[in-house]
Design a protein around this motif. Structure first.
Motif, mmCIF file in Angstrom:
data_model
loop_
_atom_site.group_PDB
_atom_site.id
_atom_site.type_symbol
_atom_site.label_atom_id
_atom_site.label_comp_id
_atom_site.label_asym_id
_atom_site.label_seq_id
_atom_site.Cartn_x
_atom_site.Cartn_y
_atom_site.Cartn_z
ATOM 1 N N LEU A 1 0.809 -1.222 0.000
ATOM 2 C CA LEU A 1 0.000 0.000 0.000
ATOM 3 C C LEU A 1 0.842 1.272 0.000
ATOM 4 O O LEU A 1 0.352 2.336 -0.394
ATOM 5 N N LEU A 2 2.087 1.177 0.425
ATOM 6 C CA LEU A 2 2.924 2.373 0.490
ATOM 7 C C LEU A 2 3.107 2.997 -0.889
ATOM 8 O O LEU A 2 3.127 4.230 -1.025
ATOM 9 N N TYR A 3 3.225 2.171 -1.920
ATOM 10 C CA TYR A 3 3.479 2.695 -3.269
ATOM 11 C C TYR A 3 2.292 3.486 -3.808
ATOM 12 O O TYR A 3 2.452 4.656 -4.207
ATOM 13 N N PRO A 4 1.075 2.916 -3.871
ATOM 14 C CA PRO A 4 -0.043 3.731 -4.350
ATOM 15 C C PRO A 4 -0.363 4.909 -3.442
ATOM 16 O O PRO A 4 -0.759 5.977 -3.926
ATOM 17 N N LEU A 5 -0.172 4.740 -2.127
ATOM 18 C CA LEU A 5 -0.428 5.852 -1.210
ATOM 19 C C LEU A 5 0.517 7.016 -1.509
ATOM 20 O O LEU A 5 0.082 8.180 -1.575
ATOM 21 N N SER A 6 1.795 6.725 -1.682
ATOM 22 C CA SER A 6 2.764 7.781 -1.978
ATOM 23 C C SER A 6 2.445 8.470 -3.302
ATOM 24 O O SER A 6 2.511 9.703 -3.410
ATOM 25 N N ALA A 7 2.082 7.674 -4.314
ATOM 26 C CA ALA A 7 1.772 8.247 -5.630
ATOM 27 C C ALA A 7 0.538 9.144 -5.557
ATOM 28 O O ALA A 7 0.519 10.247 -6.126
ATOM 29 N N VAL A 8 -0.499 8.691 -4.852
ATOM 30 C CA VAL A 8 -1.725 9.480 -4.746
ATOM 31 C C VAL A 8 -1.468 10.785 -3.998
ATOM 32 O O VAL A 8 -1.932 11.856 -4.413
ATOM 33 N N LEU A 9 -0.716 10.722 -2.901
ATOM 34 C CA LEU A 9 -0.452 11.923 -2.112
ATOM 35 C C LEU A 9 0.421 12.915 -2.878
ATOM 36 O O LEU A 9 0.112 14.118 -2.947
ATOM 37 N N LEU A 10 1.511 12.441 -3.471
ATOM 38 C CA LEU A 10 2.432 13.346 -4.162
ATOM 39 C C LEU A 10 1.807 13.934 -5.418
ATOM 40 O O LEU A 10 1.818 15.157 -5.628
ATOM 41 N N CYS A 11 1.252 13.082 -6.280
ATOM 42 C CA CYS A 11 0.659 13.572 -7.520
ATOM 43 C C CYS A 11 -0.602 14.381 -7.239
ATOM 44 O O CYS A 11 -0.857 15.397 -7.903
ATOM 45 N N GLY A 12 -1.384 13.943 -6.253
ATOM 46 C CA GLY A 12 -2.571 14.706 -5.898
ATOM 47 C C GLY A 12 -2.222 16.093 -5.376
ATOM 48 O O GLY A 12 -2.895 17.076 -5.699
ATOM 49 N N ALA A 13 -1.167 16.186 -4.568
ATOM 50 C CA ALA A 13 -0.741 17.491 -4.048
ATOM 51 C C ALA A 13 -0.276 18.399 -5.186
ATOM 52 O O ALA A 13 -0.577 19.601 -5.199
ATOM 53 N N TYR A 14 0.446 17.832 -6.156
ATOM 54 C CA TYR A 14 0.904 18.640 -7.295
ATOM 55 C C TYR A 14 -0.284 19.170 -8.088
ATOM 56 O O TYR A 14 -0.337 20.367 -8.429
ATOM 57 N N LEU A 15 -1.250 18.303 -8.390
ATOM 58 C CA LEU A 15 -2.411 18.731 -9.171
ATOM 59 C C LEU A 15 -3.244 19.751 -8.404
ATOM 60 O O LEU A 15 -3.729 20.738 -8.973
ATOM 61 N N GLN A 16 -3.411 19.538 -7.094
ATOM 62 C CA GLN A 16 -4.190 20.476 -6.292
ATOM 63 C C GLN A 16 -3.508 21.831 -6.226
ATOM 64 O O GLN A 16 -4.179 22.880 -6.294
ATOM 65 N N PHE A 17 -2.193 21.851 -6.118
ATOM 66 C CA PHE A 17 -1.443 23.104 -6.068
ATOM 67 C C PHE A 17 -1.601 23.887 -7.362
ATOM 68 O O PHE A 17 -1.574 25.124 -7.358
ATOM 69 N N HIS A 18 -1.772 23.182 -8.481
ATOM 70 C CA HIS A 18 -1.909 23.832 -9.784
ATOM 71 C C HIS A 18 -3.355 23.826 -10.278
ATOM 72 O O HIS A 18 -3.607 23.870 -11.491
ATOM 73 N N ALA A 19 -4.308 23.776 -9.341
ATOM 74 C CA ALA A 19 -5.718 23.767 -9.736
ATOM 75 C C ALA A 19 -6.086 25.026 -10.524
ATOM 76 O O ALA A 19 -6.878 24.968 -11.480
ATOM 77 N N GLY A 20 -5.521 26.163 -10.140
ATOM 78 C CA GLY A 20 -5.796 27.399 -10.865
ATOM 79 C C GLY A 20 -5.315 27.340 -12.302
ATOM 80 O O GLY A 20 -6.002 27.810 -13.219
ATOM 81 N N ALA A 21 -4.141 26.756 -12.510
ATOM 82 C CA ALA A 21 -3.624 26.613 -13.870
ATOM 83 C C ALA A 21 -4.493 25.653 -14.685
ATOM 84 O O ALA A 21 -4.722 25.858 -15.878
ATOM 85 N N LEU A 22 -4.997 24.607 -14.037
ATOM 86 C CA LEU A 22 -5.893 23.682 -14.734
ATOM 87 C C LEU A 22 -7.183 24.389 -15.140
ATOM 88 O O LEU A 22 -7.727 24.146 -16.223
ATOM 89 N N ASN A 23 -7.679 25.299 -14.286
ATOM 90 C CA ASN A 23 -8.865 26.081 -14.636
ATOM 91 C C ASN A 23 -8.599 26.927 -15.877
ATOM 92 O O ASN A 23 -9.442 27.027 -16.771
ATOM 93 N N ALA A 24 -7.426 27.538 -15.915
ATOM 94 C CA ALA A 24 -7.080 28.373 -17.069
ATOM 95 C C ALA A 24 -6.964 27.540 -18.338
ATOM 96 O O ALA A 24 -7.357 27.980 -19.429
ATOM 97 N N MET A 25 -6.435 26.333 -18.211
ATOM 98 C CA MET A 25 -6.276 25.471 -19.383
ATOM 99 C C MET A 25 -7.626 25.064 -19.971
ATOM 100 O O MET A 25 -7.737 24.810 -21.166
ATOM 101 N N THR A 26 -8.655 24.970 -19.119
ATOM 102 C CA THR A 26 -9.974 24.601 -19.636
ATOM 103 C C THR A 26 -10.565 25.697 -20.510
ATOM 104 O O THR A 26 -11.432 25.426 -21.347
ATOM 105 N N ILE A 27 -10.125 26.929 -20.331
ATOM 106 C CA ILE A 27 -10.637 28.044 -21.134
ATOM 107 C C ILE A 27 -9.949 28.092 -22.495
ATOM 108 O O ILE A 27 -10.571 28.360 -23.512
ATOM 109 N N GLY A 28 -8.645 27.822 -22.525
ATOM 110 C CA GLY A 28 -7.925 27.838 -23.791
ATOM 111 C C GLY A 28 -6.466 28.170 -23.599
ATOM 112 O O GLY A 28 -6.091 28.806 -22.601
#
Length: 351
Positions: free
Chosen positions: A215-242
């Motif tokens: 479980l350590l492997y998927p847990l680490s991947a979910v936490l690290l990648c999830g934190a990166y995506l959450q930190f860049h949520a604003g950029a993802l919002n901008a990408m949806t516009i164009g």
């Protein structure tokens, strides 16, 4: 605002509280995990489940009134399986959300865009031909490299064929997925016949190999990648516009899209390494969440993770109960439900 889908506008107008949904979702996830541990071919009362778990966490919390066999079923088999289901569902929910944002494609999904197929190819290559020369990390590493290669191939195909529309991007992903799975089948054909039964786990999807040490492997991947995506949520919002709007906001579009592709490939690869190819979770969950809370990825990402976790926990429960005492591969169930949802989504967009 005009670029938002109809479901996103509905959610925005409703003004639903993301925090309220997060609290409710967290409670529902905890209840779902306990129910998943209790239900099965041998149903164990919830009070016994809670007592066993509490005794494992705090020795001597309850008097031992249960058999050793039931304790092993709860702690060694069902509990890690339920947690793996939650982690995989959470990861796939976030991957689907991110892919739909950076591609501006409501049909984007790691399964449809061949990312899952590439990860399965890497896992099969490691299992049947290279061996676990890096220990337990070999399969996740090869799955990540396979997912990353598949993503690069899809991007290359879309550029060479100028497949920039929503439908053509999905078709490119499906076409690449067919090619990769053909190569995966070739690896199976050339591999040791006695070991090929192992790869069925990756072809159909399943959580039966869950162990605490894994479980350590998927847990680490979910936490690290999830934190990166959450930190860049604003950029993802901008990408949806164009891309033009995102560029004016100071976002390096090409570089950011590449980083998100790498992040989603890493997360998908690690998840596939321990659960096999489970399709359509990343397609369904983000749409349902956007319908409820709107299109802001700062809210959609964590709620998609919670919703994906809850969905896959219950999907695993049903896959264990439908043909009990046999376990039906969970990929069959998610593929059936996801296929119906995909047809519904196509019809809704056409309307």
């Amino acid at each position: 605002m005009s670029s938002l889908s109809e479901t996103e506008r509905v959610g925005s107008r409703r003004g639903l509280s993301g925090l309220g949904f997060f609290g409710l979702g967290s409670l529902l996830l905890a209840v779902s995990v306990l129910a998943a541990v209790s239900l099965g071919a041998v149903t164990i009362p919830l009070e016994t489940v809670w007592s066993i778990v509490a005794n494992k966490l705090w020795s001597g919390a309850f008097e031992v009134t249960w058999s050793r066999g039931r304790e092993n079923i709860i702690w060694e088999i069902r509990f890690p399986r339920a947690l793996l289901a939650a982690l995989v569902g959470a990861g796939l929910g976030m991957v689907g959300t991110a892919l739909q944002a950076i591609t501006r494609n409501p049909l984007a999904d790691p399964h449809l865009l061949s990312i899952s197929s590439g990860a399965a190819f890497g896992a099969i290559l490691a299992l049947l031909h290279t061996g676990l020369f890096l220990g337990l990390a070999t399969v996740p590493l090869f799955a990540f490299l396979g997912a990353l290669a598949a993503t690069a191939i899809v991007v290359l195909v879309t550029r060479v064929t100028d497949a920039t529309s929503v439908g053509r991007l999905v078709l490119a992903g499906v076409a690449v997925s067919f090619v990769i799975m053909a190569l995966a089948n070739l690896l199976i054909f050339l591999g040791d016949p006695k070991a090929t039964h192992t790869v069925v786990f990756w072809m159909l999807g399943g959580l039966g190999l869950a162990q605490w040490s894994h479980l350590l492997y998927p847990l680490s991947a979910v936490l690290l990648c999830g934190a990166y995506l959450q930190f860049h949520a604003g950029a993802l919002n901008a990408m949806t516009i164009g891309d033009e709007t995102a560029t004016t906001l100071g976002i390096q579009v090409t570089r950011f899209r590449l980083r998100v592709f790498i992040c989603t490939a890493l997360l998908t690869g690690v998840l596939v390494a321990f659960s096999g190819t489970i399709g359509f979770v990343g397609l369904m969950v983000p749409h349902i969440v956007r319908f409820l809370v709107g299109g802001d990825n700062a809210r959609v990402l964590p709620l998609a993770a919670l919703s994906g976790a809850i969905f896959l926990v219950w999907a695993d429960v049903f896959s264990r109960l439908i043909l009990a005492p046999e376990d039906m591969p969970i990929g069959i169930l998610t593929g059936f439900v996801g296929g119906l949802f995909f047809i519904f989504l196509l019809g809704r967009r056409r309307t």
